[in-house]
Write an enzyme that holds these catalytic residues in place. Structure first.
Site, mmCIF file in Angstrom:
data_model
loop_
_atom_site.group_PDB
_atom_site.id
_atom_site.type_symbol
_atom_site.label_atom_id
_atom_site.label_comp_id
_atom_site.label_asym_id
_atom_site.label_seq_id
_atom_site.Cartn_x
_atom_site.Cartn_y
_atom_site.Cartn_z
ATOM 1 N N HIS A 1 -24.706 -15.436 -12.988
ATOM 2 C CA HIS A 1 -25.195 -16.804 -12.800
ATOM 3 C C HIS A 1 -24.564 -17.421 -11.554
ATOM 4 O O HIS A 1 -25.230 -18.116 -10.779
ATOM 5 C CB HIS A 1 -24.861 -17.625 -14.046
ATOM 6 C CG HIS A 1 -25.539 -18.965 -14.086
ATOM 7 N ND1 HIS A 1 -26.896 -19.128 -13.958
ATOM 8 C CD2 HIS A 1 -25.029 -20.216 -14.252
ATOM 9 C CE1 HIS A 1 -27.202 -20.411 -14.040
ATOM 10 N NE2 HIS A 1 -26.085 -21.091 -14.202
ATOM 11 N N HIS B 1 -8.812 -9.711 -6.286
ATOM 12 C CA HIS B 1 -9.539 -10.791 -5.620
ATOM 13 C C HIS B 1 -8.825 -11.206 -4.337
ATOM 14 O O HIS B 1 -9.453 -11.405 -3.289
ATOM 15 C CB HIS B 1 -9.667 -11.984 -6.572
ATOM 16 C CG HIS B 1 -10.361 -13.171 -5.962
ATOM 17 N ND1 HIS B 1 -9.833 -14.444 -5.997
ATOM 18 C CD2 HIS B 1 -11.532 -13.263 -5.274
ATOM 19 C CE1 HIS B 1 -10.651 -15.270 -5.371
ATOM 20 N NE2 HIS B 1 -11.685 -14.588 -4.930
ATOM 21 N N HIS C 1 -12.382 -24.543 -4.134
ATOM 22 C CA HIS C 1 -12.255 -23.125 -3.799
ATOM 23 C C HIS C 1 -13.596 -22.406 -3.967
ATOM 24 O O HIS C 1 -13.977 -21.580 -3.134
ATOM 25 C CB HIS C 1 -11.201 -22.489 -4.704
ATOM 26 C CG HIS C 1 -10.682 -21.176 -4.209
ATOM 27 N ND1 HIS C 1 -10.391 -20.928 -2.889
ATOM 28 C CD2 HIS C 1 -10.402 -20.019 -4.871
ATOM 29 C CE1 HIS C 1 -9.954 -19.688 -2.749
ATOM 30 N NE2 HIS C 1 -9.960 -19.111 -3.934
ATOM 31 N N GLU D 1 -6.543 -10.938 -10.581
ATOM 32 C CA GLU D 1 -6.205 -11.922 -9.551
ATOM 33 C C GLU D 1 -5.863 -11.254 -8.229
ATOM 34 O O GLU D 1 -6.324 -11.678 -7.161
ATOM 35 C CB GLU D 1 -5.035 -12.785 -10.033
ATOM 36 C CG GLU D 1 -4.448 -13.719 -8.984
ATOM 37 C CD GLU D 1 -5.414 -14.808 -8.532
ATOM 38 O OE1 GLU D 1 -5.053 -15.535 -7.592
ATOM 39 O OE2 GLU D 1 -6.521 -14.916 -9.092
#
Length: 352
Positions: free
Chosen positions: A312, A79, A138, A76
């Protein structure tokens, strides 16, 4: 001219960094690290992840409901660090865009507004305990940031190029209204499919159907449109989802049907633009679509492996960018040489 080239280089760097942020966001979401830090913008009250016994004890005392999981917390925080860096770079681009009157100012200003709102969505993702509408928002905000940077790079590159260079290889073939309508329809379908993918992920519906082509259960009988209500049922946390099985099947089946619609429209668009925009545009559309379909099928048959699921997400973004570039080419054709070069630059950034 040299300053403009450095400015364009900064935009390309921001575009590459934004792609990394999107990939990290997908990785964070798929490793269940969205609540790896129960507060924002720090982590358990610290600027970095608590790792010493003393700091972990303090974190446990301050957040007894959220035991420290160091790996998830780092997922987290990394990021957040990279996203924060991107925000600063975009702020610099917005500032520099106003330093010279010939530069586009609208897109950098819009980018600054979007990335600021993205920060708020990042905070709400944590404070609202992964509420699906916030998580999806988000994700869409991240995709919007990349798309705006991509468009800004295209426009600034076109402006910096010498007029004589832009005229080389100019396509004189007329672009009819039907092709314009088809390109817009394809773009809207891709955007809707990305939103459906975000909604599928946010509601933990990715694994409710494990067979092809749509779902092994009687999804038509179970179809429940309430699954798409933007406000989810109240719950203390939305981690692992709160919707029932039928609602999740509904979301998943709709996402697959959406993939079929996107496939049909992109195939039609790739065929339609092969003459006015060149074979390279068609091949890019077909290539991005083919990779995305392959990754989607692999997600189903291999039960959502992490690396494939992240890829993906990223490839969905690349398909969006290629479609956006095609729409720009349809409505505002430039030289074939410039178009190919622009997409080549983007390809190198995405693989660099």
């Amino acid at each position: 001219m040299e300053k403009d080239k450095r400015y364009l280089g900064l935009i390309y760097g921001a575009l590459a960094l934004a792609l990394v942020v999107v990939a990290l966001g997908a990785f964070t979401r798929l490793t269940e690290a969205g609540l790896g830090c129960p507060d924002w913008p720090g982590c358990y009250g610290f600027l970095t992840v608590p790792q010493s016994a003393e700091k972990i004890a303090q974190a446990t005392e301050a957040f007894p409901h959220a035991p420290v999981e160091i790996q998830k917390a780092w997922n987290e925080m990394i990021h957040r660090y990279v996203a924060g860096t991107l925000g600063l770079v975009i702020a610099a681009i917005a500032f520099l865009s106003w330093c010279r009157p010939e530069r586009n100012r609208l897109l950098p200003s819009l980018l600054l507004a979007v990335v600021t709102f993205q920060a708020a969505l990042g905070m709400w993702t944590v404070t609202m305990n992964l509420m699906p509408i916030v998580v999806m928002g988000h994700l869409l905000g991240g995709f919007t940031t990349v798309t705006l940077l991509f468009m800004l790079a295209l426009l600034e590159r076109r402006r910096i190029k010498e007029p004589t260079q832009l005229e080389v290889g100019l396509q004189k073939a007329s672009v009819g209204g039907k092709l314009k309508a088809l390109s817009v329809a394809a773009l809207l379908a891709v955007v809707m499919q990305i939103a459906l993918g975000g909604w599928t992920s946010a509601n933990y519906a990715a694994l409710v159907c494990t067979q092809l082509p749509v779902c092994e259960v009687d999804w038509a009988e179970k179809y429940d449109a309430s699954a798409f209500h933007p406000i989810s049922p109240k719950n203390e946390t939305y981690q692992y989802g709160v919707l029932n099985f039928d609602q999740r099947v509904t979301i998943h089946a709709t996402h697959r049907i959406g993939a079929m619609v996107v496939t049909a429209l992109i195939l039609l668009l790739a065929f339609a633009v092969r003459k006015p925009l060149g074979a390279s545009t068609s091949l890019l559309l077909l290539g991005a679509l083919g990779i995305q379909i392959t990754l989607g099928v692999t997600n189903v048959v291999a039960l959502l492996p992490l690396s494939v699921a992240v890829a993906h997400n990223v490839c969905g973004l690349l398909l969006l960018l290629v479609t956006v570039r095609t729409v720009v080419g349809v409505f505002a054709p430039v030289s074939l040489t410039a178009a190919q070069s622009s997409l080549g630059d983007t390809g190198r950034l995405s693989h660099g």
